[in-house]
Design a protein around this motif. Structure first.
Motif, mmCIF file in Angstrom:
data_model
loop_
_atom_site.group_PDB
_atom_site.id
_atom_site.type_symbol
_atom_site.label_atom_id
_atom_site.label_comp_id
_atom_site.label_asym_id
_atom_site.label_seq_id
_atom_site.Cartn_x
_atom_site.Cartn_y
_atom_site.Cartn_z
ATOM 1 N N ALA A 78 -1.497 -3.190 0.784
ATOM 2 C CA ALA A 78 -2.070 -2.040 1.483
ATOM 3 C C ALA A 78 -3.459 -2.356 2.028
ATOM 4 C CB ALA A 78 -2.138 -0.847 0.541
ATOM 5 N N GLY A 79 -3.648 -1.989 3.279
ATOM 6 C CA GLY A 79 -4.968 -2.095 3.892
ATOM 7 C C GLY A 79 -5.242 -3.356 4.654
ATOM 8 N N LYS A 120 -2.157 5.523 5.130
ATOM 9 C CA LYS A 120 -3.062 6.074 4.127
ATOM 10 C C LYS A 120 -2.634 7.461 3.637
ATOM 11 C CE LYS A 120 -7.504 5.248 4.757
ATOM 12 N NZ LYS A 120 -7.714 4.156 3.783
ATOM 13 N N ASP A 132 -3.580 4.421 -0.253
ATOM 14 C CA ASP A 132 -3.069 3.515 0.780
ATOM 15 C C ASP A 132 -1.741 2.916 0.320
ATOM 16 O OD1 ASP A 132 -5.489 4.094 1.854
ATOM 17 O OD2 ASP A 132 -6.290 2.056 1.792
ATOM 18 N N GLN A 145 -10.923 0.209 8.794
ATOM 19 C CA GLN A 145 -11.738 0.927 7.816
ATOM 20 C C GLN A 145 -13.044 1.398 8.481
ATOM 21 O OE1 GLN A 145 -10.605 1.779 5.033
ATOM 22 N NE2 GLN A 145 -9.134 0.258 4.300
ATOM 23 N N ALA A 205 -8.107 -1.879 -0.158
ATOM 24 C CA ALA A 205 -7.175 -0.780 -0.359
ATOM 25 C C ALA A 205 -7.730 0.215 -1.369
ATOM 26 C CB ALA A 205 -5.834 -1.314 -0.845
ATOM 27 N N THR A 206 -7.708 1.477 -0.987
ATOM 28 C CA THR A 206 -8.105 2.545 -1.887
ATOM 29 C C THR A 206 -6.966 3.549 -1.965
ATOM 30 O OG1 THR A 206 -9.184 3.718 -0.054
ATOM 31 C CG2 THR A 206 -10.565 2.291 -1.427
ATOM 32 N N ASP A 256 1.698 6.572 8.972
ATOM 33 C CA ASP A 256 0.325 6.627 8.457
ATOM 34 C C ASP A 256 0.215 5.785 7.190
ATOM 35 O OD1 ASP A 256 -2.193 7.220 7.555
ATOM 36 O OD2 ASP A 256 -1.904 9.396 7.481
ATOM 37 N N VAL A 300 -5.443 -2.040 8.090
ATOM 38 C CA VAL A 300 -5.993 -0.699 8.296
ATOM 39 C C VAL A 300 -7.442 -0.800 8.781
ATOM 40 C CG1 VAL A 300 -6.627 1.467 7.169
ATOM 41 C CG2 VAL A 300 -4.474 0.334 6.586
#
Length: 829
Positions: A566-567, A780, A585, A572, A581-582, A778, A570
């Motif tokens: 994840a991420g 996230k 995600d 940020q 990744a948070t 999406d 993305v």
């Protein structure tokens, strides 16, 4: 052997600390009745505290207990029965009537369980499959449990073994093809038999092409291999444009009695490889326009249905790809079937690790003991599929530059060659891993940066907590640009990769673009493939592929977005570090095609670079992000979308890229020209414009030799007032369960799609089907793909509807507070 689906009516228990004990004592947990495939992980809630973190998209893994009760007729006695599990994640153990019958730890290999000594005839039987995905073991979303098909194979006492019919076409051209077939037969009875082995091959249009028979004496309690050679005149060759498939039927006959029968398909095609003409398919040069893909199917998780795999295959092909790399595990049987039918080449892959782990409890703990069996299973699965052209024996193997790592590389490659000499071998070599211990010295040679400064850069790139191999991904930004090329071509890099690359038919390089041309000079007999590359670098990469016959293609990371990691792609904002990744995600967001099948702008740039698109394409950086500088990784292109609907941002600057192979591109808004900008190969196939945003019609026109040619327009949409519902297949066949994909978009009163506006959409499914997954692209979103209410993202939502197999109607109701309710009917007949 007769093959039957074994997918219906399984009970599943989740989360037990010791599922093995549950088999022998009553359990208080309530089992769930499901039909397979059933990826248990996608049905779970994301967990911010899971040890997997962003690697699996915050989906936790558990232990799972699958239970199947079934009746075994008396006529099975004296015959042979096998259970086939096409994929179980992971550490699968199979019990039959309470006794351990076998298993396999690999989460992606298909495997077989011999049932003969465990069945109770003329009685009810029980199969228990225990899987364990409770430990940290994967760098991406793996799925859990029996996420692929389960089959049962039955026969009499004389039978053709599993994966026991193998076709080769050692010589093939438009005039005649030699077809060599080997047939593995067993006789488990106490009686010897004189049999006839009959092979019938039919053409793609159903006519008999040839028949061959062999008289064979089968001794009691023995097995043997029968080989036949046939010739087909004027064969229909298999290639990407004409994926012709021949049907075969092999019978074991005792007089007129059929003792066993196996049917399937194969393709007639020839492969050749050399550094002068590159890769050739049926004598014609082919450059691999490649996409790396993971195994999940987006909103339905790792659940593997033929239609889901076929849809991805067709979408990738429509986007200009002609080859997929199964990263980083053996590909599904369903995807192989789709690639055969639709003309997609395949690089199948063995494993992401060998003896050194990338996560605490990954497959490295089993690989030394199981890799040979994994190779045998993978080749058995792939052998008759013309789409498969090469085997990748590993990905970014950490021990590859050591003496023992290079020796294991050679050993695995040789095992593949013994099992299947007709296909090529490669290994996806990561140079950064190979030279990690010497990276400071290399950088000092190139730039004067000391090892201490390099350590500081690495620390900065990975600020905050990271998990497993995320640290390596964070450092991969080092491998782009001129410094990356200098690292890739450094003598130490050459030394560290030499033994591994030299043992393969094709040197596979991950993020080592600076070596692609160099190898053609220092190793004139070497063939090179970019097995994994950064998407934004496609114009430069493809130029190298076109100029150099020894460079046979490029495999981008990735062709299709996927869950987990994840991420990595993305954008940020708010000062967040890229690839951090948070929760919650869930997706990587690096695919040319997003998680639900919508092509992103980079896909159209790639299609233009490949020479497959003449019409220009307009990509607009998100105007609502003006003035915000995102953190980004080397895998990311631009935070852009093909839309000219930005209400509330009138007069704001719009940054526009137009992708075109033309000399120039002219851009106009509402008939007013904003001039021309150079495009074409010398400009990376991109013309760039900056204009103030105003609603209306934005048009890009390709200019060739000062003459306006193809054009492409975007039109501003008004507020959305209607739902547009597109069902890819409104009519499904009764019988086995099937899928229909329902795409939902927002439209204004003029029928224009509005990608800016977002609305919450609700869905319900009634009749002879059910909702299998629902969601957006999406990466996230905190929402679950099991929920029936989702908010559109970039104007899209996708629902996947699964039929029960029964004839009838499936009624799909979709509604929003703004656009009202729409009902669609899917007919199953």
């Amino acid at each position: 052997m007769k093959k039957s689906s074994f997918n219906d009516s399984w009970l599943v228990k989740k989360g037990s600390a010791n599922p093995l004990m549950e088999m022998f004592r009553p359990s208080e947990s309530s089992p769930l009745l499901v039909d397979l495939p059933y990826d248990a992980m996608i049905a779970e809630e994301q967990d911010a505290d899971t040890k997997n973190q962003g690697q699996t998209g915050f989906y936790p893994g558990k232990t799972y207990h699958y239970i199947k009760k079934f009746f075994v007729p008396d006529e099975w006695a004296g015959g042979h029965a096998l259970l086939e599990i096409e994929g179980a994640y992971m550490q699968a153990r199979v019990f039959v009537n309470g006794d351990y019958a076998g298993g396999h730890p690999h989460g992606y290999s298909n495997f077989y369980i011999d049932l003969d000594h465990f069945l109770r005839y003329d009685s009810e039987n029980e199969i228990d499959v225990l899987v364990n995905n409770s430990e940290l073991n994967s760098r991406w979303y793996s799925g859990s449990g029996l996420y692929r098909n389960v089959n049962i194979l039955t026969s009499g006492s004389v039978y053709i073994k599993e994966d026991g019919v193998r076709f080769l076409t050692p010589e093939a051209d438009s005039e005649v093809a030699a077809v060599a077939v080997s047939i593995d037969i067993a006789n488990v009875s106490n009686t010897s038999r004189r049999t006839t082995i009959e092979t019938v091959i039919t053409t793609p249009d159903g006519n008999v092409a040839c028949v061959e028979t062999s008289v064979v004496h089968l001794f009691s309690s023995s097995d043997l291999t029968v080989r036949q050679r046939m010739y087909i005149k004027n064969p229909c060759l298999w290639d990407c444009e004409n994926p012709n498939l021949y049907q075969y039927t092999v019978k074991v006959l005792d007089g007129d009695a059929v003792l066993d029968e196996v049917s399937g398909t194969f393709g007639i095609r020839s492969l050749s490889l050399d550094p002068v003409r590159g890769l050739r398919l049926n004598g014609k040069s082919v450059k691999l326009r490649g996409a790396c893909i993971h195994h999940d199917n987006g909103v339905i998780g790792a659940n593997t249905y033929y239609r889901a795999e076929e849809r991805r295959c067709l979408q990738l092909k429509a986007a200009g790809f002609n080859c997929i790399r199964s990263a980083h595990n053996p590909i599904s049987k369903a995807m192989l079937e789709a690639c055969d039918r639709h003309g997609m080449l395949v690089m199948d892959e063995l494993s992401d690790m060998w003896t050194r782990p990338k996560n605490t409890n990954d497959y490295a703990q089993y690989f030394p003991d199981y890799w040979e069996k994994d190779v045998e299973l993978m080749v058995g699965k792939d052998f008759n599929h013309p789409s498969v052209i090469m085997y990748c024996i590993g990905n970014e193997i950490q021990e590859i530059s050591t003496a023992n790592g290079a020796a294991l590389n050679r050993k695995i490659a040789e095992k593949f060659k013994r099992e299947d000499p007709s296909r090529y071998t490669t290994n996806a070599l990561n140079g950064l891993i190979a030279v990690m211990q010497d990276l400071g010295k290399i950088l000092a040679d190139i730039t004067g940066i000391t090892p201490e400064e390099m350590a500081q850069k690495a620390s900065s790139a990975n600020s905050g907590e990271s998990t497993g191999s995320d640290e390596l991904n964070g450092m991969m930004n080092v491998m782009e640009g001129p410094v990356a090329d200098a690292i890739a071509s450094h003598p130490i890099m050459t030394e560290k990769l030499e033994e591994a690359a030299g043992a393969l038919d094709i040197a596979g390089y991950n993020y080592l673009t600076g070596r692609h041309e160099l190898d053609g000079t220092i190793r004139p007999n070497r063939i090179v493939l970019g097995t994994e590359t950064f998407p934004p670098d496609i114009a430069r990469l493809w130029g190298i592929v076109k100029r150099n016959p020894h460079v046979i293609g490029d495999m981008t990371w990735t062709g299709y977005d996927y869950l987990g990691e994840a991420g990595i792609g993305v954008f940020q904002y708010e000062g967040k570090t890229a690839f951090s990744a948070t929760f919650p995600d869930k997706a990587a967001y690096v695919g040319d095609i997003d998680l639900i099948g919508y092509r992103r702008p980079i896909s159209f740039l790639r299609e233009t670079v490949f020479g497959l698109r003449k019409e220009p394409y307009i990509s607009v950086e998100r105007i609502n992000r003006n003035g915000q500088k995102p953190g980004k990784t080397s895998w990311m292109h631009k935070d852009a979308i093909s839309s000219w609907t930005w209400p509330g941002f009138e007069g704001e600057p719009a940054s526009i890229d137009v992708f075109s192979d033309a000399d120039e591109v002219e851009l106009s808004l509402n008939g007013k020209s904003f001039g021309k900008q150079p495009a074409g190969e010398s400009n990376g196939f991109v013309a760039h414009f900056n204009i103030p945003y105003a609603s209306g019609t934005l048009t890009a026109t390709a200019v060739r030799n000062e003459t306006p040619c193809e054009s492409y327009s975007l039109q501003t949409a008004e507020s959305a007032v209607a739902l547009n519902i597109d069902i890819d297949r409104p009519n499904l066949s009764a019988g086995l369960p099937d899928l229909a994909y329902v795409t939902i978009t927002l439209e204004d009163k003029n029928g224009l799609q509005n990608l800016f506006e977002s609305q919450e959409i609700k869905i319900s499914v009634e009749g002879c089907g059910k909702l299998l997954g629902f969601g957006s692209a999406d990466p996230k979103s905190p929402n679950s793909y099991q929920n029936t209410a989702w908010t559109t993202y970039d104007g899209y939502l996708l629902a996947v509807v699964r039929s029960s197999g029964e004839a009838g109607e499936i009624r799909v109701k979709i509604s929003s507070n703004v656009c009202g309710e729409t009902e669609k009917v899917i007919v199953v007949s």
